[in-house]
Design a protein around this motif. Structure first.
Motif, PDB file in Angstrom:
ATOM      1  N   LEU A  31     -28.495   6.626  27.711  1.00  9.39           N
ATOM      2  CA  LEU A  31     -27.539   7.290  28.596  1.00  9.39           C
ATOM      3  C   LEU A  31     -26.201   7.559  27.910  1.00  9.39           C
ATOM      4  O   LEU A  31     -25.376   8.309  28.426  1.00  9.39           O
ATOM      5  N   GLY A  32     -25.998   6.938  26.739  1.00 10.64           N
ATOM      6  CA  GLY A  32     -24.790   7.213  25.976  1.00 10.64           C
ATOM      7  C   GLY A  32     -24.900   8.460  25.125  1.00 10.64           C
ATOM      8  O   GLY A  32     -23.937   8.842  24.457  1.00 10.64           O
ATOM      9  N   GLY A  33     -26.069   9.093  25.152  1.00  7.36           N
ATOM     10  CA  GLY A  33     -26.266  10.312  24.382  1.00  7.36           C
ATOM     11  C   GLY A  33     -26.706  10.018  22.957  1.00  7.36           C
ATOM     12  O   GLY A  33     -26.929   8.879  22.575  1.00  7.36           O
ATOM     13  N   ASP A  34     -26.825  11.060  22.157  1.00  6.62           N
ATOM     14  CA  ASP A  34     -27.230  10.883  20.763  1.00  6.62           C
ATOM     15  C   ASP A  34     -26.082  10.267  19.968  1.00  6.62           C
ATOM     16  O   ASP A  34     -24.940  10.216  20.420  1.00  6.62           O
ATOM     17  N   ASN A  35     -26.407   9.795  18.751  1.00  6.04           N
ATOM     18  CA  ASN A  35     -25.418   9.096  17.942  1.00  6.04           C
ATOM     19  C   ASN A  35     -24.480  10.025  17.181  1.00  6.04           C
ATOM     20  O   ASN A  35     -23.624   9.558  16.431  1.00  6.04           O
ATOM     21  N   PHE A  36     -24.624  11.326  17.348  1.00  3.74           N
ATOM     22  CA  PHE A  36     -23.767  12.272  16.645  1.00  3.74           C
ATOM     23  C   PHE A  36     -22.735  12.888  17.582  1.00  3.74           C
ATOM     24  O   PHE A  36     -21.545  12.885  17.315  1.00  3.74           O
ATOM     25  N   ARG A  37     -23.176  13.388  18.727  1.00  2.00           N
ATOM     26  CA  ARG A  37     -22.270  14.078  19.633  1.00  2.00           C
ATOM     27  C   ARG A  37     -22.063  13.363  20.957  1.00  2.00           C
ATOM     28  O   ARG A  37     -21.109  13.637  21.672  1.00  2.00           O
TER      29      ARG A  37
END
Length: 352
Positions: A294-300
């Motif tokens: 839920l925190g999103g991908d590790n790049f954006r």
């Protein structure tokens, strides 16, 4: 030499500057006191079983308790407090939950203890200190700097850190909340000699997890022979500590980390060592117990939706954390589900 007269209130003024400047550097966040939650009448009493009588503080070893392990540090303290509150609020036996917090040996354990106690004066907990040097030399640079923190690898050492009287523990990351009774998760049976239980996610593409060096080595790539392409998120695990100790799993994880340090065989943070050691040996848990990413991908850190199906635990793994996005005024829709558990005092609030 002529003496300069000192105003009578000047020493007090200097003292106040020292006090407030010290406080600002040591306590950057203030938290509200959480409501107290009580056991249902059907809950067993802690400390009554035989194992618990072997130690002075009987609750710490009670098999009647649900034992939860979490790391505790200043950077994620706000998330930890929300996770604790959500755990207590949604279990029918909150007084039977015992928290085992692991903090860096360099951390101010007294400050962490007083902060937790101020918000949860009734909480059953113990803080254990983890030596960063135990793992610092094994950590390789990953795709996200937060994953390179030595405390992030403390989960591999729980069997050594926690009392030997403990047989089972639920490990939880600090960026999650529970909306179901944790006792259900803790009671997951570990069949066939399995050491660990976690939700598995299959049909993964492991090609991107590991480097060409890994795949070009027959001895390494054969690790996945006759195994399904499944992975699990290490932020939610039910661990049999006795089997972990007996199988020497900490040493096995360290071996893969040493190999990574020498040859750079995988791309991600703490996931691959667990995947290589436990892949195919996991007791599968329903996905409802780790709605992760839920925190999103590790790049954006882009916003993500829930996986299909019921939800018992929401996990903001990935780059974006709900408290940071809420503070920045750019929350994702699901961050609103985390907000009710946030115990951070608003700025300039005063206790009554």
């Amino acid at each position: 030499m002529k003496k300069i007269p000192i105003p009578p209130l000047f020493p007090l003024f200097i003292t106040l500057i020292v006090i407030f400047s010290h406080g600002a550097t040591s306590i950057s966040q203030q938290f509200m006191e959480a409501p107290q939650f009580y056991n249902a009448p059907t809950c067993p009493k802690m400390g009554q079983d035989e194992a618990a009588q072997l130690v002075p503080e009987s609750k710490i070893c009670s098999s009647e308790a649900v034992h939860v392990a979490m790391t505790l540090d200043v950077a994620y303290l706000r998330g930890s407090m929300a996770a604790i509150l959500s755990t207590l609020q949604h279990t029918s036996c909150p007084q039977n939950v015992f928290f085992h917090f692991v903090a860096s040996a360099s951390a101010n354990a007294t400050l962490l203890t007083s902060t937790v106690t101020a918000s949860f004066p009734y909480l059953n907990f113990q803080i254990y200190l983890f030596r960063d040097s135990a793992v610092a030399g094994l950590i390789s640079t990953s795709i996200r700097s937060a994953l390179d923190c030595p405390l992030n690898y403390a989960r591999s050492y729980l069997a050594d850190l926690l009392p030997t009287c403990l047989r089972r523990v639920v490990y939880l990351d600090s960026d999650l909340i529970l909306v179901d009774d944790i006792s259900k998760l803790a009671a997951i049976p570990l069949t066939g000699g399995k050491v660990l239980a976690a939700p598995e996610y299959c049909n993964a593409n492991f090609t991107s997890y590991f480097t060409p060096t890994f795949w070009s080595s027959p001895s390494l790539s054969l690790t996945f022979a006759n195994r399904k392409a499944c992975y699990f998120n290490t932020g939610v695990m039910v661990i049999d500590l006795e089997k972990w100790r007996g199988g020497g799993y900490t040493a096995r994880i360290e071996e893969w980390m040493e190999l990574q340090k020498r040859m750079r065989i995988y791309e991600l943070g703490s996931l691959p060592p667990f995947l290589l050691v436990f892949g195919g040996e996991i007791e599968a848990v329903d996905h409802r117990w780790n709605q992760h990413g839920l925190g999103g991908d590790n790049f954006r850190g882009l916003c993500r939706e829930l996986h299909p199906g019921p939800v018992s635990l929401l996990h903001w793994s990935g780059k974006g954390k709900p408290w940071a996005r809420l503070d920045a005024g750019r929350p994702c829709p699901l961050d609103a589900l985390w907000a009710p558990y946030d115990l951070l005092k608003p700025p300039y609030s005063f206790d009554s």
